[in-house]
Write an enzyme that holds these catalytic residues in place. Structure first.
Site, PDB file in Angstrom:
ATOM      1  N   GLU A  55       0.863  -1.174   0.000  1.00  0.00           N
ATOM      2  CA  GLU A  55       0.000   0.000   0.000  1.00  0.00           C
ATOM      3  C   GLU A  55       0.900   1.225   0.000  1.00  0.00           C
ATOM      4  O   GLU A  55       1.719   1.397   0.896  1.00  0.00           O
ATOM      5  CB  GLU A  55      -0.787  -0.071   1.311  1.00  0.00           C
ATOM      6  CG  GLU A  55      -2.065   0.657   1.379  1.00  0.00           C
ATOM      7  CD  GLU A  55      -2.663   0.450   2.787  1.00  0.00           C
ATOM      8  OE1 GLU A  55      -2.771  -0.705   3.259  1.00  0.00           O
ATOM      9  OE2 GLU A  55      -2.983   1.460   3.410  1.00  0.00           O
TER      10      GLU A  55
ATOM     11  N   ASP B  76      -4.601   9.944  10.384  1.00  0.00           N
ATOM     12  CA  ASP B  76      -3.279   9.410  10.701  1.00  0.00           C
ATOM     13  C   ASP B  76      -2.692  10.001  11.971  1.00  0.00           C
ATOM     14  O   ASP B  76      -2.897  11.169  12.282  1.00  0.00           O
ATOM     15  CB  ASP B  76      -2.327   9.661   9.531  1.00  0.00           C
ATOM     16  CG  ASP B  76      -2.629   8.732   8.369  1.00  0.00           C
ATOM     17  OD1 ASP B  76      -2.562   7.508   8.574  1.00  0.00           O
ATOM     18  OD2 ASP B  76      -2.962   9.227   7.278  1.00  0.00           O
TER      19      ASP B  76
END
Lengths: 259, 390
Positions: free
Chosen positions: A47, A58
């Site tokens: 990924e 995040d």
């Protein structure tokens, strides 16, 4: 080009290891080194994160890698250029590649143009965390399907069973199960997620499940794989390659420590 | 043309809820409950009672005679600066704390720029005995020290946002991350008409008391309503009940920073393009790659690269007009308002005053400026920036 994700899951594999890294980190030109090293080390899926200035989902590690990547000059166009070069020089490379990125940069690139480039470059799936399912279904699905790209949805411990079923119906590739409701790279003990992953397993979904967020070591990885089809390591991998040293060796050593 | 949110959470092409799946249950809970709760008689009774006895509403509508004499026209000031805590922000935090209470939330988080929303949130949390955590950009913590002290005195924890430009955008990112990590017991009190649906509509409704009162107090329609715009909550509150009165010119005033043609600006609607920021589709300042551009304004409350989706729609549909005012012009306007009317405005609010000279007012024009906040919190900046203190 065939979708390698779909092909991979046809064989109903277990213990899949999916590694996330931020494009353009630690150095702008590291993409090809990292891809090759990951495939050689036997990673099953890769990924690639497209850095964004405001990565809401995040935690600090990926925020930092994104910031450095942007300072290094990474952009969607740059990543596509690198992937193009990489494909030209590595015809035998066969690991499925997904791109993970926030919606805004993709929108500015143009969703049609983006998907078209992805298909040309052998990108098999997209993870866009701030693309909600209803917008995907009404505005994006047709384009994704036209270019043979899987859209990977997330589920969390708070996602209702009804919604998980709905996500299952609309998924190709796999479902990304967040192991605890948290931004990436958090510290919640993985064991806390066991009940939830067990529940997911027992729902007998059509779509394979990989779990991510907070997986760091061999023990976490094996725990995760005892419930679902595989696991995703992101922040910890970023931490590993942040250190001084030979990038290729760091990757090989770390992946060997997991497997 | 409708200027209200549609059933999917959009204003025209803008709005929606572009949230990570991680926040889906929280947002769904709000979407399903906010209207019903707001419309319930018990909520209405408590909301109105608190606005009256705690906030001090209705706030006066004051005829500013010396400003009127200078610019022509009749200039009225809606005195939101007289609200408890010193700005309009508390109208929204009262509404949201009552909502949070009814949803059984125990922990409140908020982002703040100038600190006014942080103070207003800390205030209602103290009132209700709920835990309060306020995210604030490190740069704003420095330039808005009095408000940081107020939040702490009220029992809130102030957490610095140290990423990016260390201002409002980054504080918002941190608050959203906190919410992702604490999805069950926490309510996020967003301070402006930004964020995923239903926030833009919900905050607009709680702030709409401003224009409701103006309409009653003025006994007739004004020709202009003027308000400064960062995310856009005081402007939306001031515009709300005039949206369907086409004779009323609605003017939002953005922060131009050092100028709209420099790279130190926060004039989102003047310079921005459509995009997704903080979970709604709106107009934002971004580069060609879709990365968010760091804004600049002397005023922390306007130092934001996005804007509420309803404002984007009002601009595109040409219902409202948006002007930009530089740091320097805002400072001049702040001194002028202080000296002509005896009211020291917040730096944010000063931007709204700075457009008076551009309107070409006729003697019969009636102008309402939303005096959204008072200037106490900005005295450090005024003392540093204004020649009169040198």
């Amino acid at each position: 080009m065939n979708n390698k994700l779909t092909a991979l899951f046809k064989t109903k594999p277990k213990n899949l290891l999916n590694i996330f890294f931020t494009a353009g980190f630690p150095k702008l030109e590291d993409t090809s080194t990292i891809l090759s090293a990951l495939e050689q080390a036997g990673v099953d899926l890769i990924e690639i994160g497209i850095p964004f200035s405001d990565p809401l989902a995040d935690g600090p590690t990926i925020q930092e890698s994104s910031k450095i990547a942007l300072e290094n000059g990474m952009s969607i166009e740059m990543l596509f250029k690198q992937l193009h070069q990489f494909r030209a020089q590595n015809a035998a490379f066969n690991t499925p590649i997904m791109l993970m990125g926030y919606l805004n940069p993709v929108m500015q690139y143009g969703i049609e143009a983006f998907c078209k480039r992805c298909q040309e470059l052998g990108v098999d799936g997209l993870i866009i965390p701030d693309l909600p399912m209803y917008i995907y279904l009404t505005e994006f699905k047709e384009v994704f399907e036209k270019h043979n790209i899987s859209n990977i949805f997330l589920v969390t411990p708070q996602t209702s069973e009804k919604r998980i079923r709905e996500i299952d119906e609309n998924s190709t590739g796999f479902i990304y199960a967040v192991s605890s409701a948290s931004t990436t790279g958090g510290n919640t003990a993985f064991t806390a997620a066991a009940g939830y992953l067990g529940k997911l397993r027992d729902m007998n979904l059509n779509t394979p499940i990989l779990t991510g967020f907070n997986i760091k070591n061999k023990q976490n990885f094996e725990d995760a794989c005892s419930y679902v089809d595989g696991a995703i390591i992101g922040s910890e991998f970023i931490r590993q390659i942040s250190q001084e040293g030979n990038l290729q060796n760091q990757i090989t050593n770390y992946i060997q420590s997991i497997r | 043309m409708s200027y209200q949110v549609d059933k999917n959470g959009f204003y025209g092409e803008f709005g929606g809820a572009f949230i990570p799946e991680l926040l889906y249950p929280n947002i769904e809970e709000l979407q399903e409950n906010y209207l019903e709760i707001e419309k319930s008689p018990a909520f209405q009774e408590e909301f109105n009672q608190l606005l009256k006895d705690y906030v001090g509403r209705p706030t006066p509508l004051f005829l500013a005679k010396r400003l009127s004499a200078k610019y022509g026209g009749e200039i009225w000031l809606k005195r939101e600066d007289l609200c408890h805590t010193g700005a309009h922000k508390i109208n929204n935090t009262i509404g949201q704390i009552l909502l949070a209470e009814r949803l059984g939330k125990k922990r409140i988080i908020a982002e703040t720029g100038a600190g006014q929303h942080g103070v207003a949130t800390a205030t209602v949390c103290a009132l209700k005995g709920l835990q309060c955590i306020v995210y604030m950009g490190e740069k704003d913590i420095e330039r808005q020290a009095p408000n940081v002290a107020r939040m702490k005195m009220l029992g809130a924890e102030v957490r610095p946002a140290t990423s990016g430009s260390k201002t409002l955008k980054d504080a918002t990112n941190e608050a959203m991350r906190d919410w992702i990590n604490n999805p069950e017991d926490t309510h996020y009190i967003i301070g402006s008409v930004v964020g995923p649906h239903p926030y833009p509509d919900m905050v607009a409704r709680y702030q709409s008391v401003i224009s409701k009162e103006i309409k009653e107090q003025l006994q007739g329609l004004p020709d202009y309503v003027i308000a400064c715009v960062g995310g856009g909550s005081n402007a939306m509150g001031a515009f709300y009940h005039f949206l369907d009165d086409p004779s009323v010119q609605l003017i939002g005033v953005e922060a131009a920073g050092l100028g709209v043609h420099t790279d130190k600006t926060a004039a989102t609607l003047t310079l921005g393009t459509p995009g997704v920021l903080h979970a709604s589709r709106s107009i934002m300042m971004q580069d060609k790659d879709g990365q968010v551009v760091e804004p600049h304004s002397i005023s922390a409350g306007l130092d934001y690269p996005g804007i509420g989706p309803a404002h984007a729609w009002l601009k595109v549909s040409e219902r409202a007009q948006y002007l930009a005012v530089t740091d320097a012009d805002a400072l001049t306007a702040a001194v002028e308002c202080s000296r002509l009317e005896g009211i020291i405005p917040a730096l944010e609010t000063a931007h709204a005053f700075a457009v008076l000279g551009r309107l070409g007012l006729k003697p019969t024009d009636r102008v309402v400026i939303n005096l959204s906040g008072r200037g106490d919190k900005d005295m450090d900046t005024y003392m540093k920036e204004l020649d009169l203190f040198q």
